[in-house]
Scaffold this active site. Structure first.
Site, PDB file in Angstrom:
ATOM      1  N   HIS A  18     -50.846  71.632  11.957  1.00 15.04           N
ATOM      2  CA  HIS A  18     -50.551  70.707  10.862  1.00 15.04           C
ATOM      3  C   HIS A  18     -50.880  69.283  11.277  1.00 15.04           C
ATOM      4  CE1 HIS A  18     -46.840  69.286  12.742  1.00 15.04           C
ATOM      5  NE2 HIS A  18     -46.480  70.544  12.940  1.00 15.04           N
ATOM      6  N   HIS A  21     -50.073  67.945  14.910  1.00 16.99           N
ATOM      7  CA  HIS A  21     -50.986  68.356  15.994  1.00 16.99           C
ATOM      8  C   HIS A  21     -52.312  67.612  15.877  1.00 16.99           C
ATOM      9  CE1 HIS A  21     -48.622  72.156  15.044  1.00 16.99           C
ATOM     10  NE2 HIS A  21     -48.097  71.674  16.165  1.00 16.99           N
ATOM     11  N   CYS A 126     -32.735  77.399  23.185  1.00 20.79           N
ATOM     12  CA  CYS A 126     -33.359  77.330  21.853  1.00 20.79           C
ATOM     13  C   CYS A 126     -34.797  77.794  22.009  1.00 20.79           C
ATOM     14  CB  CYS A 126     -33.322  75.903  21.289  1.00 20.79           C
ATOM     15  SG  CYS A 126     -34.356  75.758  19.797  1.00 20.79           S
ATOM     16  N   CYS A 129     -37.561  75.138  20.919  1.00 22.49           N
ATOM     17  CA  CYS A 129     -37.903  74.085  21.888  1.00 22.49           C
ATOM     18  C   CYS A 129     -38.278  74.689  23.230  1.00 22.49           C
ATOM     19  CB  CYS A 129     -36.727  73.163  22.189  1.00 22.49           C
ATOM     20  SG  CYS A 129     -35.876  72.471  20.814  1.00 22.49           S
ATOM     21  N   CYS A 144     -29.405  73.117  17.245  1.00 21.98           N
ATOM     22  CA  CYS A 144     -30.658  72.392  17.505  1.00 21.98           C
ATOM     23  C   CYS A 144     -31.099  71.735  16.207  1.00 21.98           C
ATOM     24  CB  CYS A 144     -31.753  73.317  18.019  1.00 21.98           C
ATOM     25  SG  CYS A 144     -33.315  72.410  18.198  1.00 21.98           S
ATOM     26  N   HIS A 147     -34.811  72.337  15.148  1.00 20.87           N
ATOM     27  CA  HIS A 147     -35.198  73.643  14.610  1.00 20.87           C
ATOM     28  C   HIS A 147     -34.193  74.200  13.609  1.00 20.87           C
ATOM     29  CE1 HIS A 147     -37.775  73.212  18.157  1.00 20.87           C
ATOM     30  NE2 HIS A 147     -38.642  73.732  17.342  1.00 20.87           N
ATOM     31  N   LYS A 296     -38.672  64.759  10.621  1.00 18.84           N
ATOM     32  CA  LYS A 296     -39.848  65.073  11.411  1.00 18.84           C
ATOM     33  C   LYS A 296     -40.625  66.205  10.741  1.00 18.84           C
ATOM     34  CE  LYS A 296     -41.510  67.455  15.287  1.00 18.84           C
ATOM     35  NZ  LYS A 296     -41.301  68.471  16.282  1.00 18.84           N
ATOM     36  N   LYS A 299     -43.225  72.723  11.612  1.00 20.22           N
ATOM     37  CA  LYS A 299     -43.433  74.018  10.965  1.00 20.22           C
ATOM     38  C   LYS A 299     -42.097  74.687  10.674  1.00 20.22           C
ATOM     39  CE  LYS A 299     -44.537  74.911  15.647  1.00 20.22           C
ATOM     40  NZ  LYS A 299     -45.573  74.567  16.567  1.00 20.22           N
TER      41      LYS A 299
HETATM   42  O1  ME8 Z   1     -44.231  71.225  22.078  1.00 16.36           O
HETATM   43  N1  ME8 Z   1     -45.730  63.928  14.276  1.00 16.36           N
HETATM   44  O2  ME8 Z   1     -46.042  72.377  21.248  1.00 16.36           O
HETATM   45  P1  ME8 Z   1     -45.973  72.044  19.696  1.00 16.36           P
HETATM   46  C1  ME8 Z   1     -46.547  63.639  15.293  1.00 16.36           C
HETATM   47  N2  ME8 Z   1     -46.287  73.715  23.484  1.00 16.36           N
HETATM   48  N3  ME8 Z   1     -46.934  64.535  16.201  1.00 16.36           N
HETATM   49  C2  ME8 Z   1     -46.486  65.784  16.069  1.00 16.36           C
HETATM   50  C3  ME8 Z   1     -45.623  66.178  15.012  1.00 16.36           C
HETATM   51  C4  ME8 Z   1     -45.257  65.174  14.084  1.00 16.36           C
HETATM   52  N4  ME8 Z   1     -44.473  65.425  13.063  1.00 16.36           N
HETATM   53  N5  ME8 Z   1     -45.349  67.482  15.142  1.00 16.36           N
HETATM   54  C5  ME8 Z   1     -46.025  67.909  16.242  1.00 16.36           C
HETATM   55  C6  ME8 Z   1     -45.167  72.009  22.223  1.00 16.36           C
HETATM   56  N6  ME8 Z   1     -46.711  66.886  16.800  1.00 16.36           N
HETATM   57  C7  ME8 Z   1     -45.488  72.561  23.594  1.00 16.36           C
HETATM   58  C8  ME8 Z   1     -46.184  71.482  24.405  1.00 16.36           C
HETATM   59  S1  ME8 Z   1     -47.388  70.586  26.609  1.00 16.36           S
HETATM   60  C9  ME8 Z   1     -47.472  71.046  28.182  1.00 16.36           C
HETATM   61  C10 ME8 Z   1     -46.527  71.873  25.806  1.00 16.36           C
HETATM   62  C11 ME8 Z   1     -47.548  66.938  18.004  1.00 16.36           C
HETATM   63  O3  ME8 Z   1     -46.960  72.951  19.039  1.00 16.36           O
HETATM   64  C12 ME8 Z   1     -46.959  66.041  19.100  1.00 16.36           C
HETATM   65  O4  ME8 Z   1     -47.953  65.770  20.033  1.00 16.36           O
HETATM   66  O5  ME8 Z   1     -44.585  72.063  19.218  1.00 16.36           O
HETATM   67  C13 ME8 Z   1     -45.922  66.946  19.694  1.00 16.36           C
HETATM   68  O6  ME8 Z   1     -45.489  66.535  20.969  1.00 16.36           O
HETATM   69  C14 ME8 Z   1     -46.691  68.245  19.745  1.00 16.36           C
HETATM   70  O7  ME8 Z   1     -47.485  68.249  18.531  1.00 16.36           O
HETATM   71  C15 ME8 Z   1     -45.795  69.453  19.823  1.00 16.36           C
HETATM   72  O8  ME8 Z   1     -46.579  70.588  19.617  1.00 16.36           O
END
Ligand code: ME8
Length: 680
Positions: A18, A21, A126, A129, A144, A147, A296, A299
């Site tokens: 989304h 990301h 959780c 997270c 949480c 979530h 925030k 998903k």
């Molecule tokens: O946390 N606004 O993956 P994730 C801005 N796999 N950026 C956002 C966002 C939002 N509303 N939502 C997501 C993970 N992001 C782990 C990370 S790293 C070694 C492991 C972006 O799929 C932002 O960069 O939940 C956030 O930190 C990341 O997606 C979380 O992606």
């Protein structure tokens, strides 16, 4: 040679990509392009985080093997990022063999250095997270917020990392390297968190099968964050000989992350590396989060901006521009289509687009399409005006470089718009369209159009990392060979334009959008999509065999999933039967927990009657009361009142019952509806 290594988080593959990301990846892409343009050897890494319980469960729920599930979602991520023109140098997958090997080597090094021991973990986790949660009330599952659910109880044998031993070393790291955590406000938060004390961290699970086996003890899989964080070095060949670049790029790296995962990157990650004797990263930068409707975008909360809709109504570069311009340094930003349309119309169509088409059209009409050069035969006043423009540009270019370095792309782009405004004013002041009618004004006309063309060249060079395709197109319209991305913005100067250069074909690049029409169309698409998602959710999440277990009090009327053969079991009803049930729109006015009743919330709802009604609902395990206030829901309004816990319930809520646990999801509306309206 300077190097620049930038990473994004590796994304979980439990749902489709989304805007959140996309944002981090756009930011990394723009920074990589900027540093490459400045002459650095650049490496831009992104990828996917594919292990862990959450992903295992998502695949299970969808009824497909985990690897097949992750391959499918990875393809969606890659496709989405490619559609937005993002060009990472490498895409790491934590299911790649070289990564698994590298992560095991890191684990082993930490273990050999004596920082891992075997013990027993009992506590809360959780899965969303992938984080262990502290108990806030004794014996109660912590909630949480991110979530919208409770953490789960875990009790099993586990390897522990001696995180507590790293408190002082981490505080020294923050103290001695102020650039390690940015922005400043986030740094202070982490410092106070670490000062509050650290506990040893469980770094393996026996109950999770979908993960990297712990070296020497394959009953255990590695804690998913240990596995995931190590991607930043395994991608450079750490612990494997498949990949390369560790000597060149590590540790001068910029980890871009959302602030949601800052703690993992600034506490766990440097501690793991210190324990293994590997240098720690130079900078972790936490950007703010995109909010949608004040929360925030995520998903889990199903309030994300859909990338398909974005690409249907906007060009990828419009979205890119908006993201880089609008998100303030380190702050959260609310994403609205209205604001995006506003930027497209005001900044792109009326700003950069208008300046370039104006400049090019005047050169075509007044100079036979040949780029002019400045003339020496102009008045002192005209010369002063030229110098003023150059001075304003020099100032803005300095700001641009400083702000890009600070990762404040919004400020950097703002500086470019100062240049656009400066040039616009210069053109209005000198009115070249009038000068063109006076042969005696030819030297001034050429100077003015030279300033416009050369100014536009500067602007185009600076915009190359932000909107690479638009910059390339304007470059070609100006008649230049090569690419603006090949001109170093640090050494930009006012140059004589290559004499005799013919401008290219003039094409409008930034059309205006009709706000009313685009908004109506988007709303329709969103409503259709929400309906389709709700239907597919009901189909995939429904318990296929057993109906949901009845909660102790059963105040929520749940809509059975289509997978349960309601019709065969119960037979058809007539329309008269149905109309006996009075379903009405209600708005939650107040919501609170009921002491000693874990599952119940007491709601005051407005059903369009003289007085609000009180309804008791068995949803306390799944909804935070304060988040319900203001929400429009559906109630059964003609149900006989009944007493629970000494309180009267004057109706019943409507909710879908999801999964085996019978998680209630409240029925709601995407359009505005008056309180009390009847559902028929
Ligand atoms: O946390 N606004 O993956 P994730 C801005 N796999 N950026 C956002 C966002 C939002 N509303 N939502 C997501 C993970 N992001 C782990 C990370 S790293 C070694 C492991 C972006 O799929 C932002 O960069 O939940 C956030 O930190 C990341 O997606 C979380 O992606």
């Amino acid at each position: 040679m300077k190097t620049f290594y930038v990473t994004t988080p590796i994304y979980y593959v439990n749902a489709k990509p989304h805007l959140g990301h996309l944002y981090t990846t756009i930011l990394a892409d723009a920074l990589a392009r900027h540093h490459r343009q400045c002459g650095a050897q650049t490496f831009f890494l992104t990828g996917t985080d594919e292990h862990g319980q959450n992903i295992e469960r998502t695949a299970e729920k969808n009824g497909i093997p985990v690897k097949e599930h992750v391959d499918g979602v990875v393809a969606e991520f890659k496709d989405a990022f490619a559609k937005f023109g993002l060009q990472p140098d490498h895409w790491i997958r934590t299911t790649d063999e070289y990564h698994e090997r590298g992560a095991q080597v890191l684990f082993q090094k930490v273990q050999e250095a004596g920082f891992i021991y075997k013990g027993h973990y009992e506590g809360w986790f959780c899965t969303g997270c992938a984080e262990f949660k502290e108990e806030t009330e004794p014996g109660q599952a912590p909630w949480c917020d991110l979530h919208d659910r409770h953490a789960e109880r875990v009790a099993e044998e586990s390897y522990f990392f001696k995180l507590a031993e790293f408190q002082d070393r981490l505080l020294d790291l923050y103290e001695n390297n102020p650039e390690f955590i940015q922005p400043e406000a986030r740094r202070n938060e982490i410092i106070s968190f670490v000062k509050g004390g650290l506990k040893d961290l469980s770094v393996s699970r026996v109950s999770v099968k979908w993960g990297i086996p712990v070296p020497g003890d394959p009953q255990h899989t590695m804690y998913v964050w240990f596995d995931a964080l190590s991607n930043y070095i395994t991608a450079l060949g750490f612990g494997n000989d498949v990949r390369q670049g560790f000597e060149t790029f590590w540790p001068v790296v910029l980890h871009l992350v959302g602030k949601d995962i800052l703690r993992f990157h600034t506490v766990y990650w440097p501690a793991f590396l210190m324990a293994a004797g590997v240098p720690v990263p130079k900078t972790v930068f936490a950007h703010g989060m995109w909010l949608s409707g004040g929360r925030k975008m995520s998903k889990t909360l199903r309030n994300t901006i859909d990338l398909g809709i974005l690409l249907k109504y906007f060009t990828r570069e419009q979205v890119r521009y908006f993201c880089l311009r609008e998100m303030s340094f380190g702050q959260d930003g609310d994403f609205t289509y209205e604001a995006l349309i506003g930027r497209v119309n005001a900044d792109l169509a009326a700003g950069w687009g208008n300046l370039s088409s104006r400049t090019l059209t005047m050169i075509r009409n007044s100079c036979d399409g040949v780029l002019p050069n400045a003339s020496a035969e102009i008045s002192d006043e005209a010369r002063n005006a030229v110098e003023a423009v150059k001075a304003a540009f020099a100032e803005a270019e300095k700001t641009y470089l400083t702000e890009f370095e600070r990762i404040a792309t919004g400020r950097a782009v703002e500086a470019v718009w100062h240049m656009i405004a400066t040039l616009d004013k210069y053109l209005s002041d000198h009115a070249p369209w009038k000068l063109a009618k006076d042969p005696a004004a030819q030297p001034l006309l050429e100077t003015v159009l030279y300033m416009a063309a050369e100014g536009l060249r500067h602007i185009t060079v600076l915009m190359a990392p932000v909107m690479p395709e638009a910059a390339q197109a304007i470059w070609q319209q100006l008649g230049f060979a090569g690419s603006p991305a090949d001109v170093n913005p640090e050494t930009l100067s006012w140059e004589a334009l290559p004499s005799g250069t013919h401008i290219g074909e003039i094409q409008g690049l930034f059309p205006r959008l009709d706000k009313g029409k685009v908004m109506t169309d988007i709303k329709q698409d969103e409503a259709k999509q929400a309906a389709a998602e709700a239907a597919s959710l009901a189909a995939t999440e429904a318990a296929p065999t057993a109906a949901a277990p009845a909660p102790a009090a059963m105040p929520a009327l749940t809509v059975e999933s289509p997978a349960v053969p309601v019709v065969e079991e119960k037979g058809y009803i007539t329309i008269d039967d149905f109309t006996k049930v009075e379903l009405r729109v209600a708005q939650v006015l107040e919501a609170e927990r009921i002491p000693k009743a874990d599952k119940l919330l007491r709601l005051q709802v407005d059903v369009g009657e003289e007085k609000p009604r009180q309804i008791l609902a068995g949803i306390a395990m799944y909804y935070e009361p304060e988040k319900l206030v203001g929400r429009k829901i559906v109630v059964v309004a003609n149900l006989a009142p009944r007493k629970m816990r000494g309180l009267e319930s004057q109706g019943m809520l409507l909710a879908a019952s999801i999964g085996e646990e019978g998680r209630p999801v409240l029925a709601t509306f995407t359009e505005d509806v008056p309180n009390g309206a009847r559902l028929k």
